[in-house]
Design a protein around this motif. Structure first.
Motif, PDB file in Angstrom:
ATOM      1  N   ASN A  56       0.824  -1.216   0.000  1.00 35.63           N
ATOM      2  CA  ASN A  56       0.000   0.000   0.000  1.00 35.63           C
ATOM      3  C   ASN A  56       0.854   1.261   0.000  1.00 35.63           C
ATOM      4  O   ASN A  56       0.415   2.321   0.409  1.00 35.63           O
ATOM      5  CB  ASN A  56      -1.013  -0.010   1.142  1.00 35.63           C
ATOM      6  CG  ASN A  56      -0.378   0.233   2.488  1.00 35.63           C
ATOM      7  OD1 ASN A  56       0.837   0.209   2.602  1.00 35.63           O
ATOM      8  ND2 ASN A  56      -1.184   0.497   3.494  1.00 35.63           N
ATOM      9  N   PHE A  89      -2.730  -4.773  10.837  1.00 39.27           N
ATOM     10  CA  PHE A  89      -1.450  -4.912  11.524  1.00 39.27           C
ATOM     11  C   PHE A  89      -1.506  -5.996  12.595  1.00 39.27           C
ATOM     12  O   PHE A  89      -2.573  -6.373  13.067  1.00 39.27           O
ATOM     13  CB  PHE A  89      -1.038  -3.583  12.135  1.00 39.27           C
ATOM     14  CG  PHE A  89      -0.594  -2.587  11.095  1.00 39.27           C
ATOM     15  CD1 PHE A  89       0.737  -2.348  10.878  1.00 39.27           C
ATOM     16  CD2 PHE A  89      -1.530  -1.914  10.322  1.00 39.27           C
ATOM     17  CE1 PHE A  89       1.148  -1.448   9.916  1.00 39.27           C
ATOM     18  CE2 PHE A  89      -1.130  -1.022   9.351  1.00 39.27           C
ATOM     19  CZ  PHE A  89       0.217  -0.783   9.142  1.00 39.27           C
TER      20      PHE A  89
ATOM     21  N   ARG B 206       4.363   2.824  14.679  1.00 36.56           N
ATOM     22  CA  ARG B 206       3.478   1.794  14.099  1.00 36.56           C
ATOM     23  C   ARG B 206       2.063   2.339  13.945  1.00 36.56           C
ATOM     24  O   ARG B 206       1.392   2.072  12.950  1.00 36.56           O
ATOM     25  CB  ARG B 206       3.484   0.532  14.972  1.00 36.56           C
ATOM     26  CG  ARG B 206       4.808  -0.203  14.964  1.00 36.56           C
ATOM     27  CD  ARG B 206       4.656  -1.615  15.497  1.00 36.56           C
ATOM     28  NE  ARG B 206       4.083  -1.683  16.822  1.00 36.56           N
ATOM     29  CZ  ARG B 206       4.779  -1.607  17.955  1.00 36.56           C
ATOM     30  NH1 ARG B 206       6.092  -1.470  17.907  1.00 36.56           N
ATOM     31  NH2 ARG B 206       4.191  -1.675  19.123  1.00 36.56           N
ATOM     32  N   VAL B 207       1.606   3.094  14.936  1.00 39.19           N
ATOM     33  CA  VAL B 207       0.261   3.680  14.857  1.00 39.19           C
ATOM     34  C   VAL B 207       0.194   4.624  13.657  1.00 39.19           C
ATOM     35  O   VAL B 207      -0.778   4.632  12.909  1.00 39.19           O
ATOM     36  CB  VAL B 207      -0.099   4.423  16.160  1.00 39.19           C
ATOM     37  CG1 VAL B 207      -1.383   5.219  15.997  1.00 39.19           C
ATOM     38  CG2 VAL B 207      -0.237   3.443  17.304  1.00 39.19           C
ATOM     39  N   LEU B 209       1.880   4.425  10.910  1.00 36.68           N
ATOM     40  CA  LEU B 209       1.772   3.604   9.694  1.00 36.68           C
ATOM     41  C   LEU B 209       0.337   3.117   9.507  1.00 36.68           C
ATOM     42  O   LEU B 209      -0.204   3.132   8.401  1.00 36.68           O
ATOM     43  CB  LEU B 209       2.698   2.392   9.775  1.00 36.68           C
ATOM     44  CG  LEU B 209       4.189   2.640   9.597  1.00 36.68           C
ATOM     45  CD1 LEU B 209       4.947   1.327   9.595  1.00 36.68           C
ATOM     46  CD2 LEU B 209       4.439   3.391   8.299  1.00 36.68           C
ATOM     47  N   ALA B 210      -0.271   2.683  10.606  1.00 34.01           N
ATOM     48  CA  ALA B 210      -1.650   2.187  10.523  1.00 34.01           C
ATOM     49  C   ALA B 210      -2.581   3.304  10.077  1.00 34.01           C
ATOM     50  O   ALA B 210      -3.531   3.077   9.325  1.00 34.01           O
ATOM     51  CB  ALA B 210      -2.096   1.631  11.881  1.00 34.01           C
ATOM     52  N   MET B 211      -2.290   4.534  10.531  1.00 29.08           N
ATOM     53  CA  MET B 211      -3.135   5.665  10.133  1.00 29.08           C
ATOM     54  C   MET B 211      -2.940   5.971   8.655  1.00 29.08           C
ATOM     55  O   MET B 211      -3.910   6.174   7.919  1.00 29.08           O
ATOM     56  CB  MET B 211      -2.782   6.891  10.975  1.00 29.08           C
ATOM     57  CG  MET B 211      -3.139   6.730  12.435  1.00 29.08           C
ATOM     58  SD  MET B 211      -2.491   8.067  13.434  1.00 29.08           S
ATOM     59  CE  MET B 211      -3.603   9.372  12.948  1.00 29.08           C
ATOM     60  N   LEU B 212      -1.675   5.975   8.222  1.00 28.37           N
ATOM     61  CA  LEU B 212      -1.394   6.224   6.803  1.00 28.37           C
ATOM     62  C   LEU B 212      -2.104   5.184   5.945  1.00 28.37           C
ATOM     63  O   LEU B 212      -2.652   5.497   4.895  1.00 28.37           O
ATOM     64  CB  LEU B 212       0.113   6.151   6.538  1.00 28.37           C
ATOM     65  CG  LEU B 212       0.964   7.304   7.050  1.00 28.37           C
ATOM     66  CD1 LEU B 212       2.427   7.052   6.710  1.00 28.37           C
ATOM     67  CD2 LEU B 212       0.498   8.624   6.447  1.00 28.37           C
ATOM     68  N   SER B 213      -2.092   3.935   6.407  1.00 25.20           N
ATOM     69  CA  SER B 213      -2.702   2.856   5.630  1.00 25.20           C
ATOM     70  C   SER B 213      -4.188   3.059   5.450  1.00 25.20           C
ATOM     71  O   SER B 213      -4.792   2.468   4.571  1.00 25.20           O
ATOM     72  CB  SER B 213      -2.468   1.511   6.319  1.00 25.20           C
ATOM     73  OG  SER B 213      -1.101   1.246   6.384  1.00 25.20           O
ATOM     74  N   ARG B 214      -4.781   3.851   6.324  1.00 24.78           N
ATOM     75  CA  ARG B 214      -6.213   4.091   6.164  1.00 24.78           C
ATOM     76  C   ARG B 214      -6.482   5.529   5.725  1.00 24.78           C
ATOM     77  O   ARG B 214      -7.508   6.105   6.051  1.00 24.78           O
ATOM     78  CB  ARG B 214      -6.948   3.737   7.451  1.00 24.78           C
ATOM     79  CG  ARG B 214      -7.057   2.219   7.597  1.00 24.78           C
ATOM     80  CD  ARG B 214      -8.059   1.825   8.645  1.00 24.78           C
ATOM     81  NE  ARG B 214      -7.476   1.831   9.963  1.00 24.78           N
ATOM     82  CZ  ARG B 214      -8.163   2.098  11.065  1.00 24.78           C
ATOM     83  NH1 ARG B 214      -9.439   2.378  10.991  1.00 24.78           N
ATOM     84  NH2 ARG B 214      -7.572   2.070  12.226  1.00 24.78           N
ATOM     85  N   GLY B 215      -5.514   6.057   4.975  1.00 29.74           N
ATOM     86  CA  GLY B 215      -5.779   7.311   4.273  1.00 29.74           C
ATOM     87  C   GLY B 215      -5.582   8.578   5.079  1.00 29.74           C
ATOM     88  O   GLY B 215      -6.067   9.629   4.691  1.00 29.74           O
ATOM     89  N   TYR B 216      -4.839   8.504   6.200  1.00 26.66           N
ATOM     90  CA  TYR B 216      -4.592   9.697   7.001  1.00 26.66           C
ATOM     91  C   TYR B 216      -3.695  10.655   6.227  1.00 26.66           C
ATOM     92  O   TYR B 216      -2.695  10.252   5.653  1.00 26.66           O
ATOM     93  CB  TYR B 216      -3.905   9.287   8.308  1.00 26.66           C
ATOM     94  CG  TYR B 216      -3.489  10.416   9.217  1.00 26.66           C
ATOM     95  CD1 TYR B 216      -4.429  11.105   9.953  1.00 26.66           C
ATOM     96  CD2 TYR B 216      -2.151  10.761   9.358  1.00 26.66           C
ATOM     97  CE1 TYR B 216      -4.046  12.123  10.813  1.00 26.66           C
ATOM     98  CE2 TYR B 216      -1.763  11.769  10.216  1.00 26.66           C
ATOM     99  CZ  TYR B 216      -2.706  12.449  10.938  1.00 26.66           C
ATOM    100  OH  TYR B 216      -2.319  13.442  11.789  1.00 26.66           O
ATOM    101  N   MET B 220      -7.193  15.075  11.474  1.00 31.61           N
ATOM    102  CA  MET B 220      -8.120  14.077  11.978  1.00 31.61           C
ATOM    103  C   MET B 220      -9.491  14.342  11.375  1.00 31.61           C
ATOM    104  O   MET B 220     -10.004  15.445  11.481  1.00 31.61           O
ATOM    105  CB  MET B 220      -8.178  14.212  13.501  1.00 31.61           C
ATOM    106  CG  MET B 220      -8.199  12.923  14.221  1.00 31.61           C
ATOM    107  SD  MET B 220      -6.825  11.900  13.704  1.00 31.61           S
ATOM    108  CE  MET B 220      -7.103  10.507  14.730  1.00 31.61           C
ATOM    109  N   PRO B 221     -10.081  13.341  10.740  1.00 30.13           N
ATOM    110  CA  PRO B 221     -11.410  13.588  10.194  1.00 30.13           C
ATOM    111  C   PRO B 221     -12.429  13.785  11.314  1.00 30.13           C
ATOM    112  O   PRO B 221     -12.298  13.210  12.383  1.00 30.13           O
ATOM    113  CB  PRO B 221     -11.702  12.311   9.409  1.00 30.13           C
ATOM    114  CG  PRO B 221     -10.861  11.264  10.043  1.00 30.13           C
ATOM    115  CD  PRO B 221      -9.633  11.957  10.540  1.00 30.13           C
ATOM    116  N   ILE B 223     -15.486  12.743  12.800  1.00 31.54           N
ATOM    117  CA  ILE B 223     -16.345  11.572  12.652  1.00 31.54           C
ATOM    118  C   ILE B 223     -17.636  11.773  13.417  1.00 31.54           C
ATOM    119  O   ILE B 223     -18.723  11.532  12.928  1.00 31.54           O
ATOM    120  CB  ILE B 223     -15.602  10.313  13.125  1.00 31.54           C
ATOM    121  CG1 ILE B 223     -14.522   9.975  12.092  1.00 31.54           C
ATOM    122  CG2 ILE B 223     -16.571   9.139  13.281  1.00 31.54           C
ATOM    123  CD1 ILE B 223     -13.495   9.017  12.545  1.00 31.54           C
TER     124      ILE B 223
END
Lengths: 250, 257
Positions: A56, A89, B206-207, B209-216, B220-221, B223
Motif C-alpha cells: 500500500n 497490523f 506503528r500507529v 503507519l496504521a493511520m497512513l494505511s487508512r488514508g490519514y 483528523m477527520p 467523525i
C-alpha cells in the motif's frame, strides 16, 4: 469486464534496500487472482513485513512494480491504493487508535470522503461481518484481544478493499479466538493475503501458499503440497508444530 | 457511550449539565475563568457570588461537594506558593497572631487562592460532567490546534496501554529480585523509563503507519460532530454572563462611591 481477468495483486521484480543499505527484497514476483486466499509464509527476517509495506505504498519500490487491480502503486495513485489494499497490523493496539470502535471503523471511510448514511451503513456492515456489531460504542481497550483483532479487520473492511492483507493474524490468540477469526476470514468474499508462520492456520484457510525466503519467492503452490514437503520447509526455516503431519488428499 | 477509563474524574450521570454539548461547556468555563481573573481582588463579595454560581452548577449536575473537594489536591502547589507569599513579601507589614506578615503578600496570596480555586472548581465541574473523549471532540469543534487535540486524543487512548507496559516491566524487574528501596536504585528505574519511552515511541511509529494505511493525510477527520442549539448556547452562557453582570454591577457600584 476486464476486472474479471485483472489480478487483485501483481508484484513484479520488486527489490528494496533499506536506507542503511540492508537489502531486504531481491526481486519478488507474485500474482494473486481476485477472490483467492493466499498465505505468505516465511521465517522471521525473510522480508515479509517489508513486502507488505510495499503493497500500500508505505515503502516505495527501489526497483520493480506493484499493481493493485490494474492500478500501479505510485505517488499520485496512493489514495486509491490505500483504499484498495486493506492492511491489518499484527498488534490490534496499533491498529485501533481511536477512542471508540465506531470512530475507528469510520476513520478509513471518512478519509475517503464517505459521509452520512453511507458511512453508517459501512460501519455497521463491517462490524456485522466480523461479528462485533455489539461493540459499536465501546472503547477498544475494553475488548478482549481476539475481539480487538476482529475489530481491526472491520476497520479495514469498512474501506471496501480489493485485497485484505493480514500480518500474523493468529498471533497471541487463544484457540477459541483463533477459530472465530478463521470463521470470519472464511466468510469474507474478498481477496486475502495472509502473512504468517502459523502453518496449520495457512493450511486451514488458504488453498495456495507462497514461501518468501531471503527476499525472493522460493515456492508457490497448493498449501497442502508445500507443507507436505519436509525438505522444502526445512530449507526455509519453516516447521510444522510438534505432532503435525500433512497427508495430501486427492 | 462506552465507559471511559477515567472514572476518577468523570462522574457518570444524566443531568442536563451532562447533556450540554462539550464545546459549549468548554467555552463557558474559559469565559468564566476570564471574568474571575479580571475581577479586582478587593471585591470579596463578588468572589462569594462566583462560588455560589459554581455551587448551583454542581447541584444541577448532582456533583457532591466532597467529590470536588477530594480532587482539589491538584491545586496544592499553588496553595503552597500562595501561603509563602505573606512571609516573603516586602513592604508594609502587619502582625497577625504574633507573626509579621507582608500586606502586599497577603493580598497576592488571597488573589491567587481565590482565583485559582474558582478556576479549578469550574474545570472540575466540566471534567465531572463531560467524558474526556467528549471534551476533546469539543476542542476539535472549537478548532483548537488540531495537533494538540490529536496528541491529547492519543494520550487518552494509549494511557492504559503504556501503563500496562509499565506494569509488566515492573513485574519483570521484581521477578528477578529487584525492588526499588533507596536512591541507589534510581539508575535502574531511569533505564526502565528510557526503555518505556523507546517502546512508546516505536508504538507511535506503528500507529502512524496504521493511520497512513487508512488514508490519514495529517488532519483528523471529524467523525462524530457535536452540535449545539441556540438554547443550549444560551444555557451555558448563563454562567459567565451572570458572573460578568455581578462584576459589572460591583465595579460600577464602587466607582459611584
Amino acid at each position: 469486464m476486464v476486472s474479471g481477468e485483472t489480478p487483485s495483486l501483481e508484484v513484479s521484480r520488486l527489490a528494496y534496500a533499506y536506507p542503511d543499505g540492508t537489502q531486504a527484497l531481491y526481486g519478488v514476483d507474485l500474482s494473486i487472482a481476485r477472490g483467492e486466499r493466499v498465505a505468505l509464509l516465511g521465517p522471521n527476517g525473510a522480508g515479509k513485513t517489508t513486502l507488505v509495506m510495499h503493497l500500500n505504498g508505505i515503502l516505495t519500490a527501489g526497483h520493480g512494480t506493484v499493481t493493485v487491480a490494474g492500478l500501479p502503486v505510485r505517488g499520485d495513485t496512493m489514495k486509491e491504493i490505500r483504499r484498495r489494499v486493506g492492511l491489518v497490523f499484527q498488534d490490534p493496539d496499533d491498529q485501533l487508535f481511536m477512542p471508540t470502535v465506531r470512530e475507528d471503523v469510520a476513520f478509513g471511510p471518512v478519509n475517503m470522503g464517505v459521509r452520512g448514511e453511507e458511512l453508517e451503513r459501512r460501519i455497521k456492515d463491517a462490524l456485522d461481518r466480523v461479528g462485533m456489531l455489539e461493540a459499536l460504542d465501546r472503547p477498544p481497550h475494553h475488548l478482549s484481544y481476539g475481539q480487538r483483532r476482529r475489530v481491526a479487520v472491520a476497520t479495514v473492511l469498512a474501506m471496501e478493499p480489493e485485497i485484505l492483507v493480514l500480518d500474523e493474524p493468529s498471533s497471541n490468540l487463544d484457540p477459541a479466538a483463533r477459530r472465530e477469526l478463521a470463521e470470519v476470514l472464511r466468510s469474507l468474499d474478498v481477496t486475502v493475503l495472509m502473512v504468517t508462520h502459523d502453518l496449520p492456520y495457512a493450511l486451514e484457510l488458504c488453498p495456495r501458499s507462497l514461501i518468501l525466503s531471503d527476499g525472493v519467492i522460493a515456492a508457490d503452490g497448493p498449501t497442502g503440497e508445500l507443507l507436505a514437503d519436509a525438505e522444502l520447509l526445512a530449507a526455509h526455516r519453516l516447521e510444522l508444530p510438534y505432532g503435525f503431519a500433512i497427508t495430501e488428499r486427492g | 457511550m462506552g465507559a471511559g477509563h477515567h472514572h476518577q474524574i468523570y462522574r457518570r450521570d444524566d443531568t442536563f449539565v451532562h447533556r450540554l454539548p462539550p464545546h459549549c461547556k468548554l467555552l463557558a468555563v474559559v469565559a468564566f475563568a476570564v471574568v474571575v481573573v479580571a475581577t479586582p481582588r478587593e471585591l470579596f463579595a463578588v468572589f462569594g457570588v462566583y462560588a455560589l454560581l459554581l455551587a448551583v452548577v454542581a447541584a444541577a449536575a448532582r456533583v457532591p461537594p466532597g467529590f470536588v473537594l477530594r480532587r482539589m489536591v491538584i491545586e496544592v502547589p499553588f496553595v503552597v506558593f500562595a501561603v509563602a507569599l505573606p512571609f516573603i513579601g516586602l513592604g508594609e507589614r502587619v502582625s497577625v497572631a504574633g507573626m509579621s506578615l507582608s500586606v502586599a503578600g497577603l493580598w497576592a496570596a488571597w488573589n491567587i487562592l481565590a482565583k485559582a480555586t474558582l478556576g479549578v472548581v469550574a474545570s472540575m465541574l466540566l471534567a465531572a460532567t463531560t467524558e474526556p473523549r467528549m471534551i476533546l471532540l469539543g476542542a476539535q469543534r472549537l478548532r483548537l490546534p488540531s495537533l494538540l487535540v490529536q496528541i491529547a486524543m492519543f494520550m487518552l487512548r494509549y494511557l492504559d496501554v503504556i501503563l500496562g507496559e509499565m506494569r509488566r516491566m515492573r513485574v519483570a524487574r521484581e521477578s528477578r529480585g529487584f525492588a526499588a528501596r533507596d536512591v541507589r536504585h534510581i539508575p535502574v528505574i531511569a533505564r526502565s523509563a528510557g526503555a518505556l519511552f523507546i517502546r512508546s515511541y516505536e508504538r507511535g511509529e506503528r500507529v502512524h503507519l496504521a493511520m497512513l494505511s487508512r488514508g490519514y493525510t495529517g488532519s483528523m477527520p471529524v467523525i462524530q460532530d457535536v452540535r449545539a442549539s441556540a438554547r443550549q448556547w444560551a444555557t451555558v452562557a448563563l454562567l459567565p454572563a451572570v458572573a460578568l453582570a455581578v462584576l459589572g454591577a460591583a465595579v460600577l457600584g464602587t466607582g459611584a462611591l
